[in-house]
Every structure is written in structure tokens, then in C-alpha cells.
Design an enzyme around this catalytic site. Structure first.
Site, PDB file in Angstrom:
ATOM      1  N   ASN A 109      27.144 105.484 -33.154  1.00  0.00           N
ATOM      2  CA  ASN A 109      27.172 105.018 -31.764  1.00  0.00           C
ATOM      3  C   ASN A 109      26.078 105.727 -30.982  1.00  0.00           C
ATOM      4  O   ASN A 109      25.669 106.837 -31.332  1.00  0.00           O
ATOM      5  CB  ASN A 109      28.541 105.357 -31.149  1.00  0.00           C
ATOM      6  N   HIS A 111      25.410 107.109 -27.072  1.00  0.00           N
ATOM      7  CA  HIS A 111      26.124 107.393 -25.830  1.00  0.00           C
ATOM      8  C   HIS A 111      25.116 107.978 -24.846  1.00  0.00           C
ATOM      9  O   HIS A 111      24.318 108.854 -25.212  1.00  0.00           O
ATOM     10  CB  HIS A 111      27.266 108.376 -26.096  1.00  0.00           C
ATOM     11  N   SER A 138      22.652 110.527 -26.888  1.00  0.00           N
ATOM     12  CA  SER A 138      23.043 111.094 -28.181  1.00  0.00           C
ATOM     13  C   SER A 138      23.428 109.981 -29.134  1.00  0.00           C
ATOM     14  O   SER A 138      24.178 109.071 -28.758  1.00  0.00           O
ATOM     15  CB  SER A 138      24.265 112.011 -28.029  1.00  0.00           C
ATOM     16  N   ASP A 147      33.796 109.535 -28.515  1.00  0.00           N
ATOM     17  CA  ASP A 147      32.515 110.223 -28.257  1.00  0.00           C
ATOM     18  C   ASP A 147      32.511 111.676 -28.756  1.00  0.00           C
ATOM     19  O   ASP A 147      31.802 112.523 -28.206  1.00  0.00           O
ATOM     20  CB  ASP A 147      32.178 110.201 -26.747  1.00  0.00           C
TER      21      ASP A 147
HETATM   22  C1  GAR Z   1      23.375 102.048 -23.354  1.00  0.00           C
HETATM   23  O1  GAR Z   1      22.850 102.854 -22.346  1.00  0.00           O
HETATM   24  C2  GAR Z   1      24.355 102.815 -24.190  1.00  0.00           C
HETATM   25  O2  GAR Z   1      24.052 104.172 -24.311  1.00  0.00           O
HETATM   26  C3  GAR Z   1      25.621 102.631 -23.412  1.00  0.00           C
HETATM   27  O3  GAR Z   1      25.584 101.307 -22.952  1.00  0.00           O
HETATM   28  C4  GAR Z   1      24.239 100.920 -22.771  1.00  0.00           C
HETATM   29  C5  GAR Z   1      24.042  99.616 -23.494  1.00  0.00           C
HETATM   30  O4  GAR Z   1      22.828  99.027 -23.147  1.00  0.00           O
HETATM   31  N1  GAR Z   1      26.758 102.884 -24.237  1.00  0.00           N
HETATM   32  C6  GAR Z   1      27.869 103.459 -23.801  1.00  0.00           C
HETATM   33  O5  GAR Z   1      28.035 103.788 -22.654  1.00  0.00           O
HETATM   34  C7  GAR Z   1      28.930 103.661 -24.864  1.00  0.00           C
HETATM   35  N2  GAR Z   1      29.941 104.546 -24.399  1.00  0.00           N
HETATM   36  P1  GAR Z   1      22.217  97.844 -23.998  1.00  0.00           P
HETATM   37  O6  GAR Z   1      23.322  96.815 -24.222  1.00  0.00           O
HETATM   38  O7  GAR Z   1      21.144  97.278 -23.115  1.00  0.00           O
HETATM   39  O8  GAR Z   1      21.690  98.420 -25.267  1.00  0.00           O
END
Ligand code: GAR
Length: 202
Positions: A109, A111, A138, A147
Site C-alpha cells: 500500500n 500511504h 510511505s 497502516d
Molecule cells: C494517494 O495520495 C494515496 O497515498 C492515498 O490516496 C491517494 C490516491 O490518489 N492513499 C491513502 O490515503 C490510503 N490510506 P490516486 O488515486 O490519484 O493515486
């Protein structure tokens, strides 16, 4: 070819825009190939990114299903497609312990914080409220606790006093797009493994 240089079949799970998915698609090389994209949200913009790259897509809505039933459906689709690695890229569902254990060491994942700091949601708001000087992203192995899995790779960005949560999210996203493909390649080439609850590098 040594076993570590064999191209790994990767499935990506998304819920939204799919910017990270786009970066993972663009960075494909002899170490990994994306063979399936699953979204739990119909119409997620990331599905179009996969479609444009001729990658098969599947929508598996979670509504009205127990967590276990939803995860079992995803698990069946992933195994039917021959996925060897499962990548969460903006996938906004908590996975059941059974699913996570079934993909142990093969499930990662990204985060948007410097874990172990700021697990969970509203990350950028909380980072700004706490007047942190640094934030970042991360990539980690997924374990049942949210997480909390061992970190594979991190990148940091400065936090400015004038930052809105959106401005900070955009700055973090920029480094995510480079970080995630690099981390996935480490896993795909067996340069990092999950062993006894630790990320072990070779
Ligand atoms: C990213 O910033 C990722 O780190 C976050 O969602 C966004 C997705 O963007 N993920 C989380 O918060 C998971 N807990 P994307 O769909 O444009 O790649």
C-alpha cells in the site's frame, strides 16, 4: 533468466483518480506487468487510465456486502487472473484479516505520511495542525493492523506554513508517483521480502 528476473503479474486495486496507477502503468518494465485493475467504485477515473493502456478492469462494488464477502469476491478475481502481487493505490477500503493473510508479503500500500506517523485518514489536515516541518509518503507491506506494516520505501517533502491540506496533498502525490514504482520493483525482483514481520532487503 534467474527466478528474480521473471516478470511478475500485478493487480492494482483503486477507488478513485488513479494517479498512482498511472505512474505504475508508465513504469512497467521487465520486472512487472499489470494484468488487472479492480475498483470498488463504479466510474472511478482510474479505470479509464487502465482502459487506455489496454489493461483489463473489473468493478466489484462493496455496497450491501459484508467485508468478508466483498474480499472473497476480490480474492477469487485476483487468483483467477493469476495475480502474484496486489498493489493498493488509493484503495479506500479496510481489508479483512483473512484477505490480508492470504496475500501476506505480496500485498503493498502507499500511504500519504511518513509512517508510523499519521496512520489513518485526514492525514494532511493533522500534519498541518501539528505544525510538522516534514511530511511525505510511505510504501509498506499490508498487515491486518491499519497502516502498520513494515515500510519498504519513504520519501519526504517540506510542509510550508501557508499550506492548505490540498497543497500538501499535491506535493506528497508528486513524490508518490516516483516512489511507488520504485518500491514495487524492489518487491517484484525479490529485493525486498516480508520476513518475521520485517521488511528484509537483499
Ligand atoms: C494517494 O495520495 C494515496 O497515498 C492515498 O490516496 C491517494 C490516491 O490518489 N492513499 C491513502 O490515503 C490510503 N490510506 P490516486 O488515486 O490519484 O493515486
Amino acid at each position: 533468466m534467474t527466478p528474480s528476473s521473471v516478470e511478475k503479474s500485478v493487480a492494482v486495486l483503486i477507488s478513485g483518480r488513479g494517479n498512482n496507477l498511472g505512474a505504475l502503468i508508465a513504469a512497467q518494465d521487465s520486472s512487472y506487468k499489470i494484468i488487472l485493475v479492480i475498483s470498488n467504485v463504479e466510474g472511478a477515473a482510474g479505470l479509464d487510465k487502465a482502459g487506455s493502456a489496454n489493461i483489463p478492469t473489473l468493478v466489484i462494488p462493496h455496497n450491501g456486502k459484508t467485508r468478508e464477502a466483498f474480499d472473497a469476491e476480490m480474492d477469487a478475481a485476483l487468483r483467477a487472473a493469476g495475480a502474484q502481487i496486489v498493489v493498493l493505490a488509493g484503495f479506500m477500503r479496510i481489508l479483512s484479516d483473512g484477505f490480508v493473510r492470504g496475500w501476506e508479503g505480496k500485498l503493498i500500500n502507499i500511504h500519504p505520511s511518513l509512517l508510523p506517523a499519521y496512520r489513518g485518514t485526514r492525514v494532511h489536515e493533522r500534519v498541518i495542525e501539528a505544525k510538522e516541518a516534514l511530511s511525505g509518503a510511505s510504501v509498506h507491506f499490508v498487515v491486518p493492523e491499519l497502516d502498520a506494516g513494515p515500510v519498504i520505501a519513504q520519501a519526504s517533502v517540506p510542509v510550508h506554513a501557508s499550506d492548505t491540506p490540498q497543497a500538501l496533498a499535491d506535493r506528497v502525490l508528486e513524490v508518490e508517483l516516483k516512489l511507488y514504482p520504485e518500491a514495487l520493483k524492489l518487491l517484484a525482483t525479490d529485493k525486498v521480502k516480508l520476513q518475521n514481520g520485517l521488511a528484509v532487503f537483499s
